[in-house]
Motif scaffolding. Structure first.
Motif, PDB file in Angstrom:
ATOM      1  N   LYS A  46     108.164  41.530  28.381  1.00 22.59           N
ATOM      2  CA  LYS A  46     108.696  42.716  27.691  1.00 22.59           C
ATOM      3  C   LYS A  46     107.833  43.936  28.003  1.00 22.59           C
ATOM      4  N   GLN A  47     106.515  43.716  28.047  1.00 25.35           N
ATOM      5  CA  GLN A  47     105.610  44.832  28.361  1.00 25.35           C
ATOM      6  C   GLN A  47     105.763  45.248  29.815  1.00 25.35           C
ATOM      7  N   VAL A  48     105.829  44.249  30.708  1.00 28.18           N
ATOM      8  CA  VAL A  48     105.916  44.537  32.137  1.00 28.18           C
ATOM      9  C   VAL A  48     107.185  45.323  32.463  1.00 28.18           C
ATOM     10  N   THR A  49     108.263  45.016  31.751  1.00 26.45           N
ATOM     11  CA  THR A  49     109.540  45.658  32.082  1.00 26.45           C
ATOM     12  C   THR A  49     109.737  46.968  31.327  1.00 26.45           C
ATOM     13  N   ARG A  50     108.691  47.421  30.633  1.00 23.52           N
ATOM     14  CA  ARG A  50     108.790  48.745  30.015  1.00 23.52           C
ATOM     15  C   ARG A  50     108.879  49.823  31.089  1.00 23.52           C
ATOM     16  N   THR A  51     108.192  49.591  32.210  1.00 22.01           N
ATOM     17  CA  THR A  51     108.424  50.466  33.349  1.00 22.01           C
ATOM     18  C   THR A  51     109.785  50.065  33.895  1.00 22.01           C
ATOM     19  N   LYS A  52     110.687  51.034  33.978  1.00 19.94           N
ATOM     20  CA  LYS A  52     112.081  50.692  34.281  1.00 19.94           C
ATOM     21  C   LYS A  52     112.273  50.154  35.692  1.00 19.94           C
ATOM     22  N   GLU A  53     111.226  50.245  36.509  1.00 17.73           N
ATOM     23  CA  GLU A  53     111.415  49.784  37.885  1.00 17.73           C
ATOM     24  C   GLU A  53     111.411  48.269  37.987  1.00 17.73           C
ATOM     25  N   ILE A  54     110.979  47.608  36.931  1.00 21.39           N
ATOM     26  CA  ILE A  54     111.087  46.146  36.909  1.00 21.39           C
ATOM     27  C   ILE A  54     112.130  45.796  35.846  1.00 21.39           C
ATOM     28  N   TYR A  55     113.216  45.208  36.308  1.00 26.44           N
ATOM     29  CA  TYR A  55     114.383  45.008  35.456  1.00 26.44           C
ATOM     30  C   TYR A  55     114.280  43.652  34.751  1.00 26.44           C
TER      31      TYR A  55
END
Ligand SMILES: *Cc1c(COP(=O)(O)O)cnc(C)c1O
Ligand SMILES: [Zn+2]
Length: 442
Positions: A210-219
């Motif tokens: 969830k934290q990693v995908t806060r950057t929208k480039e990782i879906y």
């Protein structure tokens, strides 16, 4: 006809977002999103016309409409161009008439929906085809996506890795170290996914992703992302289709993160809205006693829900203490006169093995569902002439350790195997072989 679908808040806010927006929760209330469809437009076509269209396409050769998911594209995800669909002909799985097992249990109409007879061996393919297709659509529209990521108890990562590999999109999978089967671990590795084994459990992996995908480039590819649910809801449509558009009385579903229970419920509700069916079946969610937060909430009539620390269970794919789709699932169970049951390690292992003796080859999660079925029959809730469908979520071949250890009586103190069958080791000698056969076949 141009059909349309969008994300909307599943908790009742008015929020709506396009399916190409990278968003998983309502911006007003933080609730999960769901996919909304233009039901009025879909109602322009009669129920009979939908059924006949779906029947025409079902398991035929016109790509991608022979897929059990894409044959129902208008109800699932009309927004994706056919050219961007990443399909492996998911769905179309056998609805196995468990005649012998049913008879042994005292049921005349027991059916096992074999969702594990699929490209990566679990029902996760049904949702992943929709999600990865939408990602391909977004990439084609120049949305900057570097990779797709998921936390997994083993099957989501296998499905994500395979669909991404086919589409040439980078995949990142987060697995709880030493908590998935060897077969499940090797699947994303073979498909070239970046595979991260974390020193935690599924809930811990989920927190990180969830934290990693806060950057929208990782879906994010977990079932928090409601695109997955749209594909999985075709299971209920397909079951009804396989019964020549009749509904069963009961559907029993093993539940962990509770996306699938929600999805199957949504499928039935959509069929009712569009006139394909007029009644709903009863839905049973089956949990492992070692990871039973929904069961505990059910005992208190869903008045409250408390996440818990899941304990180690043979049903590793549902070893989840803080299910993401909890409120969706509770909503579905309330509309379907739902029941939640639980199974001990001993019950799930013996139920799986008993049904194996009648020609199946069950994964431990299907064992949980079968154990709950057995108890509901014993309690007299499920009756002799009821039509019952058990959702088999994965292929037993993904869990050889579970099978071998059962027959060798090595599953630990909690399991007393009642259906062991061991190989007999003999010299290559005709007389000894014949003597053994005579004795064994008495
Ligand atoms: C994912 C999975 C489940 C649980 O589905 P949820 O949607 O998380 O409840 C059950 N069985 C198997 C084999 C799975 O892979
Ligand atoms: Zn909201």
């Amino acid at each position: 006809m141009n059909y349309n679908a969008w994300f909307q808040c599943s908790e009742g806010c008015d929020e709506k977002y396009p399916l190409t927006e990278i968003i998983y929760q309502c911006q007003k209330c933080d609730g999960l999103l769901e996919v909304g469809h233009d039901i009025e437009k879909l109602q322009h076509r009669s129920a009979a016309a939908w059924m006949s269209l779906f029947d025409q396409r079902y398991m035929r050769t016109v790509y991608p409409y022979g897929s059990g998911v894409w044959g129902k594209k208008e109800w699932v995800c009309p927004n994706v161009d056919d050219a961007n669909i990443v399909s492996m002909y998911e769905g179309g799985t056998n609805l196995f008439w468990a005649e012998r097992f049913g008879k042994e249990l005292g049921l005349e109409n027991l059916w096992i929906k074999q969702c594990g007879n699929s490209h990566t061996g679990s029902f996760k393919d049904l949702g992943m085809t929709v999600l990865v297709s939408m990602v391909k659509q977004m990439i084609s529209e120049s949305v900057p996506i570097r990779a797709v990521a998921c936390a997994s108890t083993g099957d989501t990562s296998a499905a994500l890795a395979a669909y991404c590999a086919a589409a040439d999109i980078p995949a990142v999978v987060f697995l709880p170290r030493d908590k998935v089967s060897h077969a499940q671990l090797i699947q994303p590795i073979a498909n070239g996914a970046l595979t991260l084994a974390l020193d935690t459990d599924f809930d811990g992996c989920m927190r990180i992703v969830k934290q990693v995908t806060r950057t929208k480039e990782i879906y994010l590819a977990n079932s928090m992302n409601s695109l997955r649910i749209e594909g999985q809801k075709t299971v209920s449509i397909e079951i009804v289709q396989q019964f020549d558009w009749e509904i069963p009385d009961w559907v029993i579903i093993p539940g962990g993160n509770l996306g699938n229970v929600s999805a199957l419920g949504y499928g039935f509700l959509m069929m009712r809205e569009l006139g394909v069916i007029s009644k709903l079946p009863r839905i049973v969610c089956a949990q492992s006693q070692k990871a039973n937060p929904l069961y505990l909430s059910y005992l208190r009539e869903f008045e409250e829900f408390k996440p818990l620390q899941a304990q180690k269970t043979l049903a590793s794919a549902i070893q989840i203490g803080n299910p993401v789709s909890i409120w969706k699932a509770i909503g579905v169970l309330q509309q379907f006169d739902g029941i939640v049951g639980q199974a001990t390690e001993d019950e799930l292992a013996n139920a799986a093995a008993w049904a194996d003796r009648t020609g199946l080859f069950n994964c431990p999660h299907t064992g949980v569902a079968l154990a709950v079925l057995i108890k509901l029959v014993q309690r007299g809730l499920i009756r002799k002439d009821n039509h019952v469908v058990v959702i088999s979520t994965a292929n037993g071949l993904k869990f050889p350790e579970f099978k071998i250890n059962y027959h060798e009586d090595k599953l630990g103190r909690e399991v007393k195997p009642k259906h062991r069958n061991l190989p007999i080791e003999l010299p290559a000698d005709y007389d000894t072989v014949m003597r053994t056969l005579d004795k064994q076949l008495e």
